[in-house]
Design an enzyme around this catalytic site. Structure first.
Site, PDB file in Angstrom:
ATOM      1  N   GLU A   1      -5.662 -11.601   7.964  1.00 15.02           N
ATOM      2  CA  GLU A   1      -6.368 -10.550   7.926  1.00 15.02           C
ATOM      3  C   GLU A   1      -7.726 -10.590   7.191  1.00 15.02           C
ATOM      4  OE1 GLU A   1      -4.247  -7.446   5.961  1.00 15.02           O
ATOM      5  OE2 GLU A   1      -3.142  -8.769   4.569  1.00 15.02           O
TER       6      GLU A   1
ATOM      7  N   HIS B   1       0.803  -1.092   0.015  1.00 10.65           N
ATOM      8  CA  HIS B   1       0.007  -0.016   0.124  1.00 10.65           C
ATOM      9  C   HIS B   1       0.939   1.307  -0.112  1.00 10.65           C
ATOM     10  CE1 HIS B   1      -3.540  -2.218   0.188  1.00 10.65           C
ATOM     11  NE2 HIS B   1      -3.317  -2.743   1.682  1.00 10.65           N
TER      12      HIS B   1
ATOM     13  N   ASP C   1      -7.783  -4.487   7.539  1.00  8.23           N
ATOM     14  CA  ASP C   1      -8.210  -5.413   6.650  1.00  8.23           C
ATOM     15  C   ASP C   1      -9.188  -6.370   7.438  1.00  8.23           C
ATOM     16  OD1 ASP C   1      -8.044  -4.513   4.024  1.00  8.23           O
ATOM     17  OD2 ASP C   1      -6.014  -4.794   4.162  1.00  8.23           O
TER      18      ASP C   1
END
Length: 267
Positions: free
Chosen positions: A162, A48, A188
Site C-alpha cells: 500500500e 484502524h 493508502d
C-alpha cells in the site's frame, strides 16, 4: 483440527469473501460471524479499528470460532504496527497466541520485512516464534503437540502492499517463501501515490498498479486480496481473479442497513 474456511477456499481455488470487524465485543463478533454462510473470513482490525490486541482481539477470535458449530469463518487479525515498525514481532505473537488463523501486517514494503514476518509466524526450525500460550491449541481444537506440528502449515501470512516502495518491490516480496497473500489496501495505496482515495473506485493510474500487484502475486503462485466496500464492487474484483475480497465492514453494513430501512419507513 477446527475448520479453517479461508485456507479451504484457497486450496479449492475459490474466491474467499470476508468482512472487516472494526469494533470489539464478543456478541458483536459472534453476530458478524453468523451473518452469512458465504463468509469465509472475518478480519479483526487492530490497526484502524477500535479493537485492542488484548483482550479485545483475543476475545473476538474465540467468539468467531465458536459462533458456528460446524465450521464458520476464519478469524484473522490485522496488527496495529506497520511494516516500517520494529513492533510487529510481539504483536504477531499476541494475535497467533490468541488462536488467530492468520495475521495481516500493514505497509510491508521490503523483502527483509516480509522474511521477518514469516519468521515471526513460524515455530523453529522454520522460524523464531516462541511457544507458551495455553490458549492457541484449544482454539484450533487440537492438542499442544498437534498444534506445534501443524501451525506452520496452516497459519495464513498476509502482507499489505500500500505504498510506493512496496509496489516497487512487489515481485520480490511475492517471491518470499512463506508469504501466502499480498493484500492491496487501495486507500493508502492511492494516498501514498498522490491520488485521492477511491470514491468508490480508484483512479485509473492506481488501478494499473493494483493489476500489477495481482499479476505479481499470481506470478509467484501466491494469493492476492483486496479491500472492497460493496457487494457489487466485490463481484467485479472476483471476476478479475482476486482470491480474497473484503466485501463490507461491520460499521459500514450497520449504517447502510439503518439508512435504507429508515428511508423506506418514512416514505
Amino acid at each position: 483440527m477446527a475448520t479453517h474456511t479461508l485456507l479451504n477456499a484457497f486450496k479449492a481455488n475459490k474466491t474467499a469473501f470476508g468482512v472487516w470487524l472494526t469494533t470489539g465485543g464478543i456478541f458483536h463478533a459472534r453476530t458478524v460471524a453468523q451473518a452469512s454462510p458465504h463468509l469465509s473470513w472475518v478480519l479483526i482490525d487492530c490497526e484502524h479499528g477500535l479493537v485492542p490486541l488484548v483482550p479485545g482481539a483475543a476475545e473476538c477470535v474465540a467468539a468467531i470460532h465458536g459462533a458456528v458449530p460446524n465450521g464458520g469463518p476464519s478469524a484473522l487479525v490485522r496488527i496495529p504496527a506497520t511494516g516500517v515498525s520494529s513492533s510487529t514481532s510481539w504483536q504477531i505473537k499476541y494475535a497467533l497466541d490468541a488462536g488467530a488463523r492468520g495475521v495481516l501486517v500493514p505497509m510491508v514494503s521490503t523483502v527483509e520485512k516480509a522474511k521477518e514476518i514469516v519468521s515471526d509466524c513460524r515455530f523453529p526450525p522454520a522460524g523464531r516464534r516462541g511457544f507458551g500460550s495455553p490458549f492457541a491449541h484449544g482454539n484450533w481444537g487440537v492438542t499442544v503437540p498437534e498444534y506445534l506440528t501443524t501451525a506452520n502449515a496452516n497459519i495464513c501470512i498476509m502482507v499489505q502492499i500500500e505504498n510506493e516502495e512496496g509496489v516497487k518491490n512487489v515481485e520480490q516480496i511475492a517471491a518470499v517463501d512463506g508469504i501466502d497473500v499480498l493484500f492491496i489496501g487501495p486507500y493508502d495505496l492511492s494516498i501514498s501515490l498522490g491520488y485521492a482515495p477511491p470514491n468508490p473506485d480508484p483512479h485509473p493510474d492506481v488501478e494499473k498498479i493494483i493489476q500489477k500487484v495481482l499479476q505479481a502475486a499470481h506470478g509467484a503462485s501466491k494469493k492476492c486480496a483486496i479491500f472492497c466496500s460493496s457487494g457489487s464492487q466485490s463481484a467485479k474484483r472476483a471476476k478479475e481473479g482476486f482470491d480474497m475480497i473484503n466485501v463490507t465492514s461491520d460499521m459500514g453494513a450497520m449504517a447502510e442497513a439503518i439508512s435504507k430501512n429508515l428511508a423506506e419507513a418514512v416514505q
